[in-house]
Design a protein around this motif. Structure first.
Motif, PDB file in Angstrom:
ATOM      1  N   ASN A  20      42.394 -42.072  74.327  1.00  0.00           N
ATOM      2  CA  ASN A  20      40.948 -42.236  74.360  1.00  0.00           C
ATOM      3  C   ASN A  20      40.578 -43.707  74.431  1.00  0.00           C
ATOM      4  O   ASN A  20      41.152 -44.536  73.723  1.00  0.00           O
ATOM      5  N   ILE A  21      39.629 -44.019  75.295  1.00  0.00           N
ATOM      6  CA  ILE A  21      39.143 -45.393  75.398  1.00  0.00           C
ATOM      7  C   ILE A  21      38.028 -45.570  74.380  1.00  0.00           C
ATOM      8  O   ILE A  21      37.012 -44.880  74.444  1.00  0.00           O
ATOM      9  N   PRO A  22      38.215 -46.441  73.392  1.00  0.00           N
ATOM     10  CA  PRO A  22      37.190 -46.585  72.349  1.00  0.00           C
ATOM     11  C   PRO A  22      35.900 -47.161  72.902  1.00  0.00           C
ATOM     12  O   PRO A  22      35.898 -47.927  73.876  1.00  0.00           O
ATOM     13  N   SER A  23      34.815 -46.786  72.267  1.00  0.00           N
ATOM     14  CA  SER A  23      33.510 -47.298  72.678  1.00  0.00           C
ATOM     15  C   SER A  23      33.247 -48.646  72.019  1.00  0.00           C
ATOM     16  O   SER A  23      33.456 -48.822  70.823  1.00  0.00           O
ATOM     17  N   SER A 470      46.986 -50.649  69.602  1.00  0.00           N
ATOM     18  CA  SER A 470      46.248 -49.763  70.506  1.00  0.00           C
ATOM     19  C   SER A 470      47.179 -48.729  71.118  1.00  0.00           C
ATOM     20  O   SER A 470      46.749 -47.644  71.518  1.00  0.00           O
ATOM     21  N   MET A 471      48.479 -49.029  71.163  1.00  0.00           N
ATOM     22  CA  MET A 471      49.446 -48.136  71.802  1.00  0.00           C
ATOM     23  C   MET A 471      49.540 -46.786  71.098  1.00  0.00           C
ATOM     24  O   MET A 471      49.544 -45.738  71.748  1.00  0.00           O
ATOM     25  N   LYS A 472      49.600 -46.803  69.772  1.00  0.00           N
ATOM     26  CA  LYS A 472      49.883 -45.567  69.030  1.00  0.00           C
ATOM     27  C   LYS A 472      48.681 -45.044  68.258  1.00  0.00           C
ATOM     28  O   LYS A 472      48.820 -44.145  67.429  1.00  0.00           O
ATOM     29  N   ARG A 473      47.516 -45.590  68.557  1.00  0.00           N
ATOM     30  CA  ARG A 473      46.307 -45.152  67.851  1.00  0.00           C
ATOM     31  C   ARG A 473      46.109 -43.639  67.961  1.00  0.00           C
ATOM     32  O   ARG A 473      45.821 -42.952  66.982  1.00  0.00           O
ATOM     33  N   ASP A 474      46.296 -43.113  69.153  1.00  0.00           N
ATOM     34  CA  ASP A 474      46.090 -41.685  69.365  1.00  0.00           C
ATOM     35  C   ASP A 474      47.297 -40.845  68.977  1.00  0.00           C
ATOM     36  O   ASP A 474      47.268 -39.616  69.081  1.00  0.00           O
ATOM     37  N   ALA A 475      48.358 -41.507  68.526  1.00  0.00           N
ATOM     38  CA  ALA A 475      49.543 -40.786  68.038  1.00  0.00           C
ATOM     39  C   ALA A 475      49.620 -40.796  66.518  1.00  0.00           C
ATOM     40  O   ALA A 475      50.560 -40.247  65.945  1.00  0.00           O
ATOM     41  N   LEU A 476      48.633 -41.390  65.868  1.00  0.00           N
ATOM     42  CA  LEU A 476      48.680 -41.526  64.418  1.00  0.00           C
ATOM     43  C   LEU A 476      48.799 -40.172  63.726  1.00  0.00           C
ATOM     44  O   LEU A 476      49.475 -40.030  62.706  1.00  0.00           O
ATOM     45  N   HIS A 477      48.158 -39.148  64.308  1.00  0.00           N
ATOM     46  CA  HIS A 477      48.162 -37.839  63.653  1.00  0.00           C
ATOM     47  C   HIS A 477      49.525 -37.160  63.687  1.00  0.00           C
ATOM     48  O   HIS A 477      49.728 -36.150  63.005  1.00  0.00           O
ATOM     49  N   MET A 501      36.059 -55.919  63.357  1.00  0.00           N
ATOM     50  CA  MET A 501      37.370 -56.498  63.078  1.00  0.00           C
ATOM     51  C   MET A 501      38.475 -55.726  63.801  1.00  0.00           C
ATOM     52  O   MET A 501      38.785 -54.588  63.463  1.00  0.00           O
ATOM     53  N   ASN A 502      39.007 -56.363  64.846  1.00  0.00           N
ATOM     54  CA  ASN A 502      40.051 -55.757  65.678  1.00  0.00           C
ATOM     55  C   ASN A 502      39.693 -54.326  66.053  1.00  0.00           C
ATOM     56  O   ASN A 502      40.473 -53.389  65.810  1.00  0.00           O
ATOM     57  N   PRO A 503      38.540 -54.120  66.671  1.00  0.00           N
ATOM     58  CA  PRO A 503      38.094 -52.764  66.995  1.00  0.00           C
ATOM     59  C   PRO A 503      39.035 -52.077  67.988  1.00  0.00           C
ATOM     60  O   PRO A 503      39.657 -52.716  68.836  1.00  0.00           O
ATOM     61  N   GLY A 504      39.136 -50.766  67.848  1.00  0.00           N
ATOM     62  CA  GLY A 504      39.984 -49.985  68.757  1.00  0.00           C
ATOM     63  C   GLY A 504      41.459 -49.999  68.406  1.00  0.00           C
ATOM     64  O   GLY A 504      42.276 -49.510  69.181  1.00  0.00           O
ATOM     65  N   LYS A 505      41.791 -50.539  67.246  1.00  0.00           N
ATOM     66  CA  LYS A 505      43.185 -50.582  66.820  1.00  0.00           C
ATOM     67  C   LYS A 505      43.381 -49.691  65.592  1.00  0.00           C
ATOM     68  O   LYS A 505      42.477 -49.492  64.796  1.00  0.00           O
ATOM     69  N   VAL A 506      44.576 -49.165  65.468  1.00  0.00           N
ATOM     70  CA  VAL A 506      45.049 -48.371  64.323  1.00  0.00           C
ATOM     71  C   VAL A 506      44.409 -46.989  64.270  1.00  0.00           C
ATOM     72  O   VAL A 506      45.099 -45.969  64.411  1.00  0.00           O
ATOM     73  N   LEU A 507      43.102 -46.920  64.070  1.00  0.00           N
ATOM     74  CA  LEU A 507      42.439 -45.627  63.860  1.00  0.00           C
ATOM     75  C   LEU A 507      42.018 -44.982  65.174  1.00  0.00           C
ATOM     76  O   LEU A 507      41.426 -45.644  66.029  1.00  0.00           O
ATOM     77  N   PRO A 508      42.282 -43.675  65.324  1.00  0.00           N
ATOM     78  CA  PRO A 508      41.855 -42.977  66.555  1.00  0.00           C
ATOM     79  C   PRO A 508      40.351 -42.760  66.561  1.00  0.00           C
ATOM     80  O   PRO A 508      39.693 -42.827  65.534  1.00  0.00           O
TER      81      PRO A 508
END
Length: 508
Positions: A20-23, A470-477, A501-508
């Motif tokens: 997913n591309i974060p907003s 950003s690579m594994k954000r959508d794999a966190l689950h 703060m570093n938006p679009g990283k870590v959390l899906p």
């Protein structure tokens, strides 16, 4: 050829998978007015921008917008290079008022895109904050700016007979603040533990510009919540680490290593048990290299450590390091170990070598540490840093190779090599999948989420030490439950309600 049988075939449950591309609609892009404000905080040489008022050449901005693998490409038009914590605070406070996204960046040696802008956030490079604030040779406690390079810190404390508790292949470029923000592991974790234990205190600039000073030098401080732990591995999403207090261990008086060739992977675990039992407290590293990685290293001038005749058809290799206080004592243990391994009724190893000099010691480590650079020379690597049970290291590597073969994507036209190496001592496998002619969408689609499913089914972690980025954000689950992710979001909301703060990283 290995076939995936039911016990290792990933069960493709109905899990969400999409990149997913974060907003970023809530954020503003840096403009000339913003640069004018930053120029009142920083010296002209500390501001880079492609905007007309500064007109920095694109080539000078590029190193901050592209990761070292060339996989992630950012779009930041401006880079700020503060020299003090106060400057960081003033920058962040202004960005919060203007709703400008901030990407904290250390040495830019990360592997998951955590330090690269996704759209037009401003890059805040900490490299100019590179002063050692204090070092106590009695306690071994070091206090330093976040931008200090790991190797430089090692060299600073070496005359005092201390070493850094972590050691990485990128030590000549990576910065201690980035190491902490990604909770880097590395080659010494088996002996000295993770940064969650060795970091005593942090200085952090929070998303509203407040300076959180928890730069304690106390070994024991049991007064309420240990807030620093949230920033270790937080990847700059909760605040910017600007200073660190870290416990450094005494340098060992005797260091040695051995390099062993094994006929099959199944021998690694029983070997690990024997080595732990015989070497005991002096064992400081136990590293694994598969045959594909070893041969690649030889092709690029690493080694040979063993003769081709001795290696024969060995399937994998192990590097064992010892760190002790008495050379004679340690060598006796190592020689007894090698003798018992080579004379066993059913030997676990084909052959081995014990370093006889500092040069040989460094040569053995050079093979292990040089693999990352060799991978880059082979093509563009898809790098997966995962934790799985030790018995499953080779299963995971072989399963991925089989996957690419079954998709018709294995060979010089697509994926030329699939290999594994890593830290047996802490269950960390570095899975490298090399795309000979560059990254392509169909290759990534064949690899993901396949690899994450395998790891999840083995009850592993999709990130052992490189972080999520950003690579594994959508794999966190695949590694964290919905409840865990929900509470992570709540913590993020408390610290960074504006999501700058570093938006679009870590959390899906």
């Amino acid at each position: 050829m290995l076939r995936l049988h039911n016990s290792i075939r990933p069960a493709f449950r109905s899990r969400r998978w999409a990149h997913n591309i974060p907003s970023f609609s809530h954020l503003n892009t840096v403009n000339e007015e913003d640069l004018a404000h930053f120029s009142r905080i920083l010296a002209p040489t500390s501001i880079l921008s492609t905007l007309p008022s500064i007109s920095t050449p694109a080539d000078d901005i590029a190193p901050y917008n592209v990761d070292w693998m060339g996989k992630y490409h950012g779009q930041a038009n401006s880079v700020l290079r503060p020299r003090t914590t106060q400057q960081v605070s003033e920058i962040v406070k202004y960005c919060a008022q203007r709703k400008i996204g901030i990407v904290p960046q250390g040495g830019n040696t990360g592997l998951v895109g955590g330090g690269i802008s996704l759209q037009k956030e401003i890059v805040l490079s900490l490299g100019a904050m590179n002063n050692v604030r204090s070092f106590d040779p009695v306690s071994g406690i070091l206090v330093a700016d976040a931008g200090c390079i790991l190797q430089s810190l090692s060299e600073y404390i070496a005359p005092h007979n201390h070493i850094m508790p972590l050691d990485l292949g990128a030590k000549g470029s990576c910065q201690i603040g980035g190491n902490i923000s990604t909770n880097a592991g590395g080659l010494r974790l088996l002996r000295y533990g993770s940064l969650h234990g060795t970091v005593l205190g942090l200085e952090v600039v929070l998303p509203d510009g407040t300076i959180l000073d928890q730069l304690s030098t106390l070994r024991k401080d049991n007064t309420g919540y240990d807030l620093k732990q949230l920033f270790i591995g937080g990847e700059g999403t909760l605040g910017i680490v600007t200073g660190v207090s870290i416990l450094t261990p005494p340098a060992s008086q005797a260091t040695n290593n051995i390099f062993l060739a094994l006929p099959r992977f199944d021998n690694v675990l029983p070997l690990f048990q024997i080595v732990k039992r015989q070497l005991g407290e002096i064992m400081s590293a136990f590293e694994y290299i598969d045959r594909t990685a070893y041969d690649m290293g030889l092709q690029h001038g690493l080694g040979p450590l063993l003769s081709a005749d001795e290696v024969g058809d060995s399937q994998c290799f192990v590097l064992v390091e010892t760190s002790g206080g008495n050379q004679d004592h340690d060598l006796e243990k190592l020689n007894n170990l090698l003798e018992s391994l080579l004379t066993a009724d059913e030997p676990l190893i084909n052959t081995g070598v014990l370093s006889q000099s500092p040069t040989q010691f460094n040569s053995i480590w050079a093979l292990r540490e040089g693999l990352t650079e060799c991978v880059q020379k082979e093509g563009k690597p898809y790098k997966y840093d995962v934790s799985v049970p030790l018995a499953d290291f080779q299963i995971v590597v072989d399963a991925v190779r089989e996957r690419m073969i079954s998709k018709g994507l294995y060979g010089d036209h697509a994926i030329s090599k699939v290999m594994g190496y890593g830290h047996v001592g802490d269950g960390n496998l570095h899975l490298n999948v090399i795309a000979k002619h560059g990254y392509r969408p169909e290759l990534e689609a064949a690899l993901e989420p396949f690899i994450y499913e395998i790891v999840s089914d083995r009850k592993g972690s999709v990130s052992a030490e490189h972080g999520i980025g950003s690579m594994k954000r959508d794999a966190l689950h695949y590694s964290k439950s919905d409840v865990s992710i929900d509470w992570m979001r709540k913590i993020k909301q408390v610290f960074d309600p504006l999501n700058i703060m570093n938006p679009g990283k870590v959390l899906p």
